[in-house]
Design a protein around this motif. Structure first.
Motif, PDB file in Angstrom:
ATOM      1  N   THR A  69      -4.194   8.876  -4.238  1.00 10.04           N
ATOM      2  CA  THR A  69      -3.261   9.857  -4.791  1.00 10.04           C
ATOM      3  C   THR A  69      -3.294  11.132  -3.950  1.00 10.04           C
ATOM      4  O   THR A  69      -4.319  11.479  -3.369  1.00 10.04           O
ATOM      5  CB  THR A  69      -3.591  10.205  -6.254  1.00 10.04           C
ATOM      6  N   VAL A  70      -2.148  11.793  -3.904  1.00 15.05           N
ATOM      7  CA  VAL A  70      -2.019  13.051  -3.165  1.00 15.05           C
ATOM      8  C   VAL A  70      -1.561  14.119  -4.151  1.00 15.05           C
ATOM      9  O   VAL A  70      -0.592  13.928  -4.893  1.00 15.05           O
ATOM     10  CB  VAL A  70      -1.011  12.937  -2.013  1.00 15.05           C
ATOM     11  N   PHE A  71      -2.259  15.242  -4.154  1.00 13.83           N
ATOM     12  CA  PHE A  71      -1.998  16.311  -5.126  1.00 13.83           C
ATOM     13  C   PHE A  71      -2.019  17.643  -4.373  1.00 13.83           C
ATOM     14  O   PHE A  71      -3.010  18.366  -4.380  1.00 13.83           O
ATOM     15  CB  PHE A  71      -3.095  16.275  -6.200  1.00 13.83           C
ATOM     16  N   PRO A  72      -0.900  17.986  -3.698  1.00 12.90           N
ATOM     17  CA  PRO A  72      -0.919  19.097  -2.736  1.00 12.90           C
ATOM     18  C   PRO A  72      -0.609  20.477  -3.319  1.00 12.90           C
ATOM     19  O   PRO A  72      -0.093  21.331  -2.608  1.00 12.90           O
ATOM     20  CB  PRO A  72       0.162  18.671  -1.741  1.00 12.90           C
TER      21      PRO A  72
ATOM     22  N   VAL B 242       5.086   7.427  -2.968  1.00 18.13           N
ATOM     23  CA  VAL B 242       5.821   7.327  -4.232  1.00 18.13           C
ATOM     24  C   VAL B 242       5.609   8.620  -5.011  1.00 18.13           C
ATOM     25  O   VAL B 242       4.472   9.051  -5.205  1.00 18.13           O
ATOM     26  CB  VAL B 242       5.345   6.111  -5.059  1.00 18.13           C
ATOM     27  N   ILE B 243       6.696   9.233  -5.440  1.00 19.78           N
ATOM     28  CA  ILE B 243       6.636  10.462  -6.238  1.00 19.78           C
ATOM     29  C   ILE B 243       7.152  10.132  -7.633  1.00 19.78           C
ATOM     30  O   ILE B 243       8.332   9.807  -7.813  1.00 19.78           O
ATOM     31  CB  ILE B 243       7.476  11.583  -5.597  1.00 19.78           C
ATOM     32  N   ALA B 244       6.244  10.194  -8.614  1.00 18.90           N
ATOM     33  CA  ALA B 244       6.585   9.874 -10.005  1.00 18.90           C
ATOM     34  C   ALA B 244       6.615  11.156 -10.814  1.00 18.90           C
ATOM     35  O   ALA B 244       5.605  11.871 -10.891  1.00 18.90           O
ATOM     36  CB  ALA B 244       5.571   8.894 -10.590  1.00 18.90           C
ATOM     37  N   GLY B 245       7.755  11.460 -11.398  1.00 18.88           N
ATOM     38  CA  GLY B 245       7.903  12.666 -12.199  1.00 18.88           C
ATOM     39  C   GLY B 245       9.277  13.270 -12.004  1.00 18.88           C
ATOM     40  O   GLY B 245      10.034  12.877 -11.116  1.00 18.88           O
ATOM     41  N   SER B 246       9.587  14.218 -12.848  1.00 16.12           N
ATOM     42  CA  SER B 246      10.832  14.962 -12.733  1.00 16.12           C
ATOM     43  C   SER B 246      10.523  16.429 -12.969  1.00 16.12           C
ATOM     44  O   SER B 246       9.406  16.780 -13.352  1.00 16.12           O
ATOM     45  CB  SER B 246      11.861  14.460 -13.748  1.00 16.12           C
ATOM     46  N   GLY B 247      11.505  17.289 -12.731  1.00 15.05           N
ATOM     47  CA  GLY B 247      11.256  18.706 -12.934  1.00 15.05           C
ATOM     48  C   GLY B 247      12.230  19.576 -12.178  1.00 15.05           C
ATOM     49  O   GLY B 247      13.138  19.072 -11.490  1.00 15.05           O
TER      50      GLY B 247
ATOM     51  N   SER C  62      -3.820  15.286 -13.476  1.00 13.32           N
ATOM     52  CA  SER C  62      -3.472  14.091 -12.697  1.00 13.32           C
ATOM     53  C   SER C  62      -4.634  13.635 -11.822  1.00 13.32           C
ATOM     54  O   SER C  62      -4.783  12.433 -11.547  1.00 13.32           O
ATOM     55  CB  SER C  62      -2.235  14.362 -11.828  1.00 13.32           C
ATOM     56  N   LEU C  63      -5.456  14.567 -11.371  1.00 14.84           N
ATOM     57  CA  LEU C  63      -6.630  14.188 -10.586  1.00 14.84           C
ATOM     58  C   LEU C  63      -7.656  13.467 -11.454  1.00 14.84           C
ATOM     59  O   LEU C  63      -8.301  12.514 -11.006  1.00 14.84           O
ATOM     60  CB  LEU C  63      -7.254  15.435  -9.952  1.00 14.84           C
ATOM     61  N   VAL C  64      -7.824  13.918 -12.694  1.00 15.71           N
ATOM     62  CA  VAL C  64      -8.730  13.222 -13.612  1.00 15.71           C
ATOM     63  C   VAL C  64      -8.224  11.804 -13.866  1.00 15.71           C
ATOM     64  O   VAL C  64      -9.007  10.851 -13.893  1.00 15.71           O
ATOM     65  CB  VAL C  64      -8.875  13.992 -14.936  1.00 15.71           C
ATOM     66  N   GLU C  65      -6.908  11.664 -14.030  1.00 13.98           N
ATOM     67  CA  GLU C  65      -6.335  10.332 -14.213  1.00 13.98           C
ATOM     68  C   GLU C  65      -6.601   9.458 -12.996  1.00 13.98           C
ATOM     69  O   GLU C  65      -6.922   8.271 -13.125  1.00 13.98           O
ATOM     70  CB  GLU C  65      -4.837  10.438 -14.470  1.00 13.98           C
ATOM     71  N   SER C  66      -6.474  10.026 -11.818  1.00 11.39           N
ATOM     72  CA  SER C  66      -6.740   9.281 -10.590  1.00 11.39           C
ATOM     73  C   SER C  66      -8.191   8.816 -10.542  1.00 11.39           C
ATOM     74  O   SER C  66      -8.482   7.652 -10.245  1.00 11.39           O
ATOM     75  CB  SER C  66      -6.425  10.170  -9.379  1.00 11.39           C
TER      76      SER C  66
ATOM     77  N   ARG D 144       0.857  -1.184   0.000  1.00  9.16           N
ATOM     78  CA  ARG D 144       0.000   0.000   0.000  1.00  9.16           C
ATOM     79  C   ARG D 144       0.899   1.242   0.000  1.00  9.16           C
ATOM     80  O   ARG D 144       1.928   1.263   0.675  1.00  9.16           O
ATOM     81  CB  ARG D 144      -0.915   0.024   1.228  1.00  9.16           C
ATOM     82  N   PHE D 145       0.474   2.266  -0.742  1.00 12.27           N
ATOM     83  CA  PHE D 145       1.253   3.505  -0.770  1.00 12.27           C
ATOM     84  C   PHE D 145       0.409   4.643  -1.330  1.00 12.27           C
ATOM     85  O   PHE D 145      -0.586   4.424  -2.036  1.00 12.27           O
ATOM     86  CB  PHE D 145       2.529   3.337  -1.615  1.00 12.27           C
ATOM     87  N   PHE D 146       0.793   5.862  -0.987  1.00 11.12           N
ATOM     88  CA  PHE D 146       0.214   7.066  -1.586  1.00 11.12           C
ATOM     89  C   PHE D 146       1.058   7.450  -2.801  1.00 11.12           C
ATOM     90  O   PHE D 146       2.276   7.241  -2.819  1.00 11.12           O
ATOM     91  CB  PHE D 146       0.198   8.223  -0.579  1.00 11.12           C
ATOM     92  N   LEU D 147       0.402   8.034  -3.802  1.00 11.61           N
ATOM     93  CA  LEU D 147       1.076   8.329  -5.068  1.00 11.61           C
ATOM     94  C   LEU D 147       0.888   9.789  -5.465  1.00 11.61           C
ATOM     95  O   LEU D 147      -0.226  10.323  -5.403  1.00 11.61           O
ATOM     96  CB  LEU D 147       0.513   7.434  -6.180  1.00 11.61           C
ATOM     97  N   PHE D 148       1.983  10.419  -5.872  1.00  8.62           N
ATOM     98  CA  PHE D 148       1.928  11.698  -6.578  1.00  8.62           C
ATOM     99  C   PHE D 148       2.494  11.481  -7.969  1.00  8.62           C
ATOM    100  O   PHE D 148       3.557  10.887  -8.135  1.00  8.62           O
ATOM    101  CB  PHE D 148       2.749  12.784  -5.866  1.00  8.62           C
ATOM    102  N   VAL D 149       1.774  11.988  -8.990  1.00  5.57           N
ATOM    103  CA  VAL D 149       2.265  11.945 -10.364  1.00  5.57           C
ATOM    104  C   VAL D 149       2.209  13.350 -10.940  1.00  5.57           C
ATOM    105  O   VAL D 149       1.168  14.017 -10.864  1.00  5.57           O
ATOM    106  CB  VAL D 149       1.419  11.002 -11.246  1.00  5.57           C
ATOM    107  N   GLY D 150       3.310  13.825 -11.511  1.00 11.92           N
ATOM    108  CA  GLY D 150       3.306  15.138 -12.135  1.00 11.92           C
ATOM    109  C   GLY D 150       4.704  15.691 -12.289  1.00 11.92           C
ATOM    110  O   GLY D 150       5.686  15.101 -11.819  1.00 11.92           O
TER     111      GLY D 150
END
Length: 367
Positions: A266-269, A222-227, A280-284, A193-199
């Protein structure tokens, strides 16, 4: 009916929310008799190519200033292409686009998708404002992606009589199904189990607050993305002594779907209005995952409804964010129910089909 979409960047050079919106319109418009083309600036290519069924024209970038690419050749391309289409669809903001529009003297109906206020370059906004107001005034129609943004944007309020609301939508069928091999790969790397951020890791994503909340709750993240914020965030992880945060870098669409399928929520702060919608929220929601986001007066809380599809917390409040994560982690039944409600809301309001149909109706009304 031919529609020309104009924006500063596009696939496959960059992968952002506005690019995704244009892509979905070009892919979904054919069902409603709309042939989409794209004109953009590129540092990597020039000329044109077919990208998944639609033509993309690339003008060479001369230089970039304050996140705004400048291109002299795009003016010539715009003049030529405007003569060949029925509707010109600009995606705001890109100040050089306004200049090109007036130099070309576009005489076709103009739609402007107003994706975001200008937030970061406030001092240059005062210089740009007269041109911006003239550009928006010249539009046949303006589109906001959520009623929240329409109500909270002082710029849009000035043009309320010509603004329609059409949410950005996604087509789940355009996303790949992960192979069993990729699913096994991620299961072997991650906690059950884990929380996910994508962006993209940008200044307005509020990830510094997520890391502070990670210290308080201790759950796997888990943080997926670069920037541009990646190194600073990794330094913060070291400073806080976090062992429960994993950066996996930029991922493919297949891997993103795998992560969305496996995550608990998912977490989108995002904490600033630069986050105008939240693809990313729509994807979630599309993968029936409950969400946590912040109330910033934009589309994030149009997609995610507090207590129904997830939780909404104040921006830059790590205590509230940690509490919301705890509630979701500890109540699996409520977490599942929120995910199902999110999927229902996606099907009702945020599909690519719905977006393409409503834009096609707008185009025809203008013609």
């Amino acid at each position: 009916m031919k529609v020309l979409h104009v924006f500063k960047t596009y696939f496959p050079d960059t992968f952002g929310g506005i690019e995704q919106c244009i892509y979905q319109l070009c892919k979904g418009g054919g069902e409603y008799g709309v042939e989409g083309q794209v004109l953009c600036v590129s540092t990597q290519r020039s000329g044109s190519l077919f990208f998944e069924g639609h033509r993309v024209f690339y003008a060479k970038s001369n230089f970039t200033l304050l996140s705004t690419p400048f291109s002299l050749s795009i003016i010539l391309s715009l003049r030529k292409l405007v003569a060949q289409v029925d509707i010109v669809h600009y995606h705001f903001p890109w100040p050089f686009m306004d200049v090109a529009h007036f130099l070309v003297r576009c005489d076709k109906p103009v739609v402007i998708s107003y994706h975001s206020d200008i937030v970061k370059q406030r001092w240059t906004l005062e210089l740009y404002r007269p041109l911006m107001n003239r550009f928006l005034s010249s539009a046949s129609a303006i589109v906001a992606s959520s009623p929240n943004y329409l109500e909270s944007s002082p710029v849009l309020q000035k043009y309320k009589d010509k603004v329609s609301v059409i949410p950005i939508g996604l087509d789940k069928n355009s996303f790949p199904v992960p192979t069993p091999k990729r699913m096994l790969y991620w299961r072997s790397r991650l906690s059950p189990r884990f929380f996910l951020f994508v962006g993209v890791l940008r200044y307005y994503k509020g990830l510094h607050t997520l890391l502070e909340a990670a210290k308080k709750c201790g759950y796997p993240i888990v943080i997926a993305g670069s920037g541009p914020e990646e190194e600073r965030l990794k330094e913060q992880v070291i400073e806080l002594g976090l062992a429960n945060v994993l950066f996996v870098g930029q991922v493919s669409d297949e891997d993103k779907v795998a992560l969305l399928t496996l995550c608990t929520a998912t977490v989108f702060p995002s904490h600033l209005r630069s986050e105008a919608f939240g693809i990313s929220l729509v994807e979630s929601a599309m993968y029936a995952r409950p969400m946590i986001c912040c109330e910033i007066g934009t589309g994030t809380t149009y997609i995610n409804i507090d207590q129904l599809t997830g939780f909404v917390v104040p921006p830059e409040d790590s205590n509230s964010l940690a509490i919301a994560m705890c509630k979701m982690w500890e109540d699996s039944d409520a977490c599942y129910a929120m995910g199902q409600a999110a999927f229902i809301r996606y099907k009702e309001m945020f599909t690519s089909e719905s977006m393409a149909r409503r834009y096609a109706e707008l185009y025809r009304d203008l013609l």
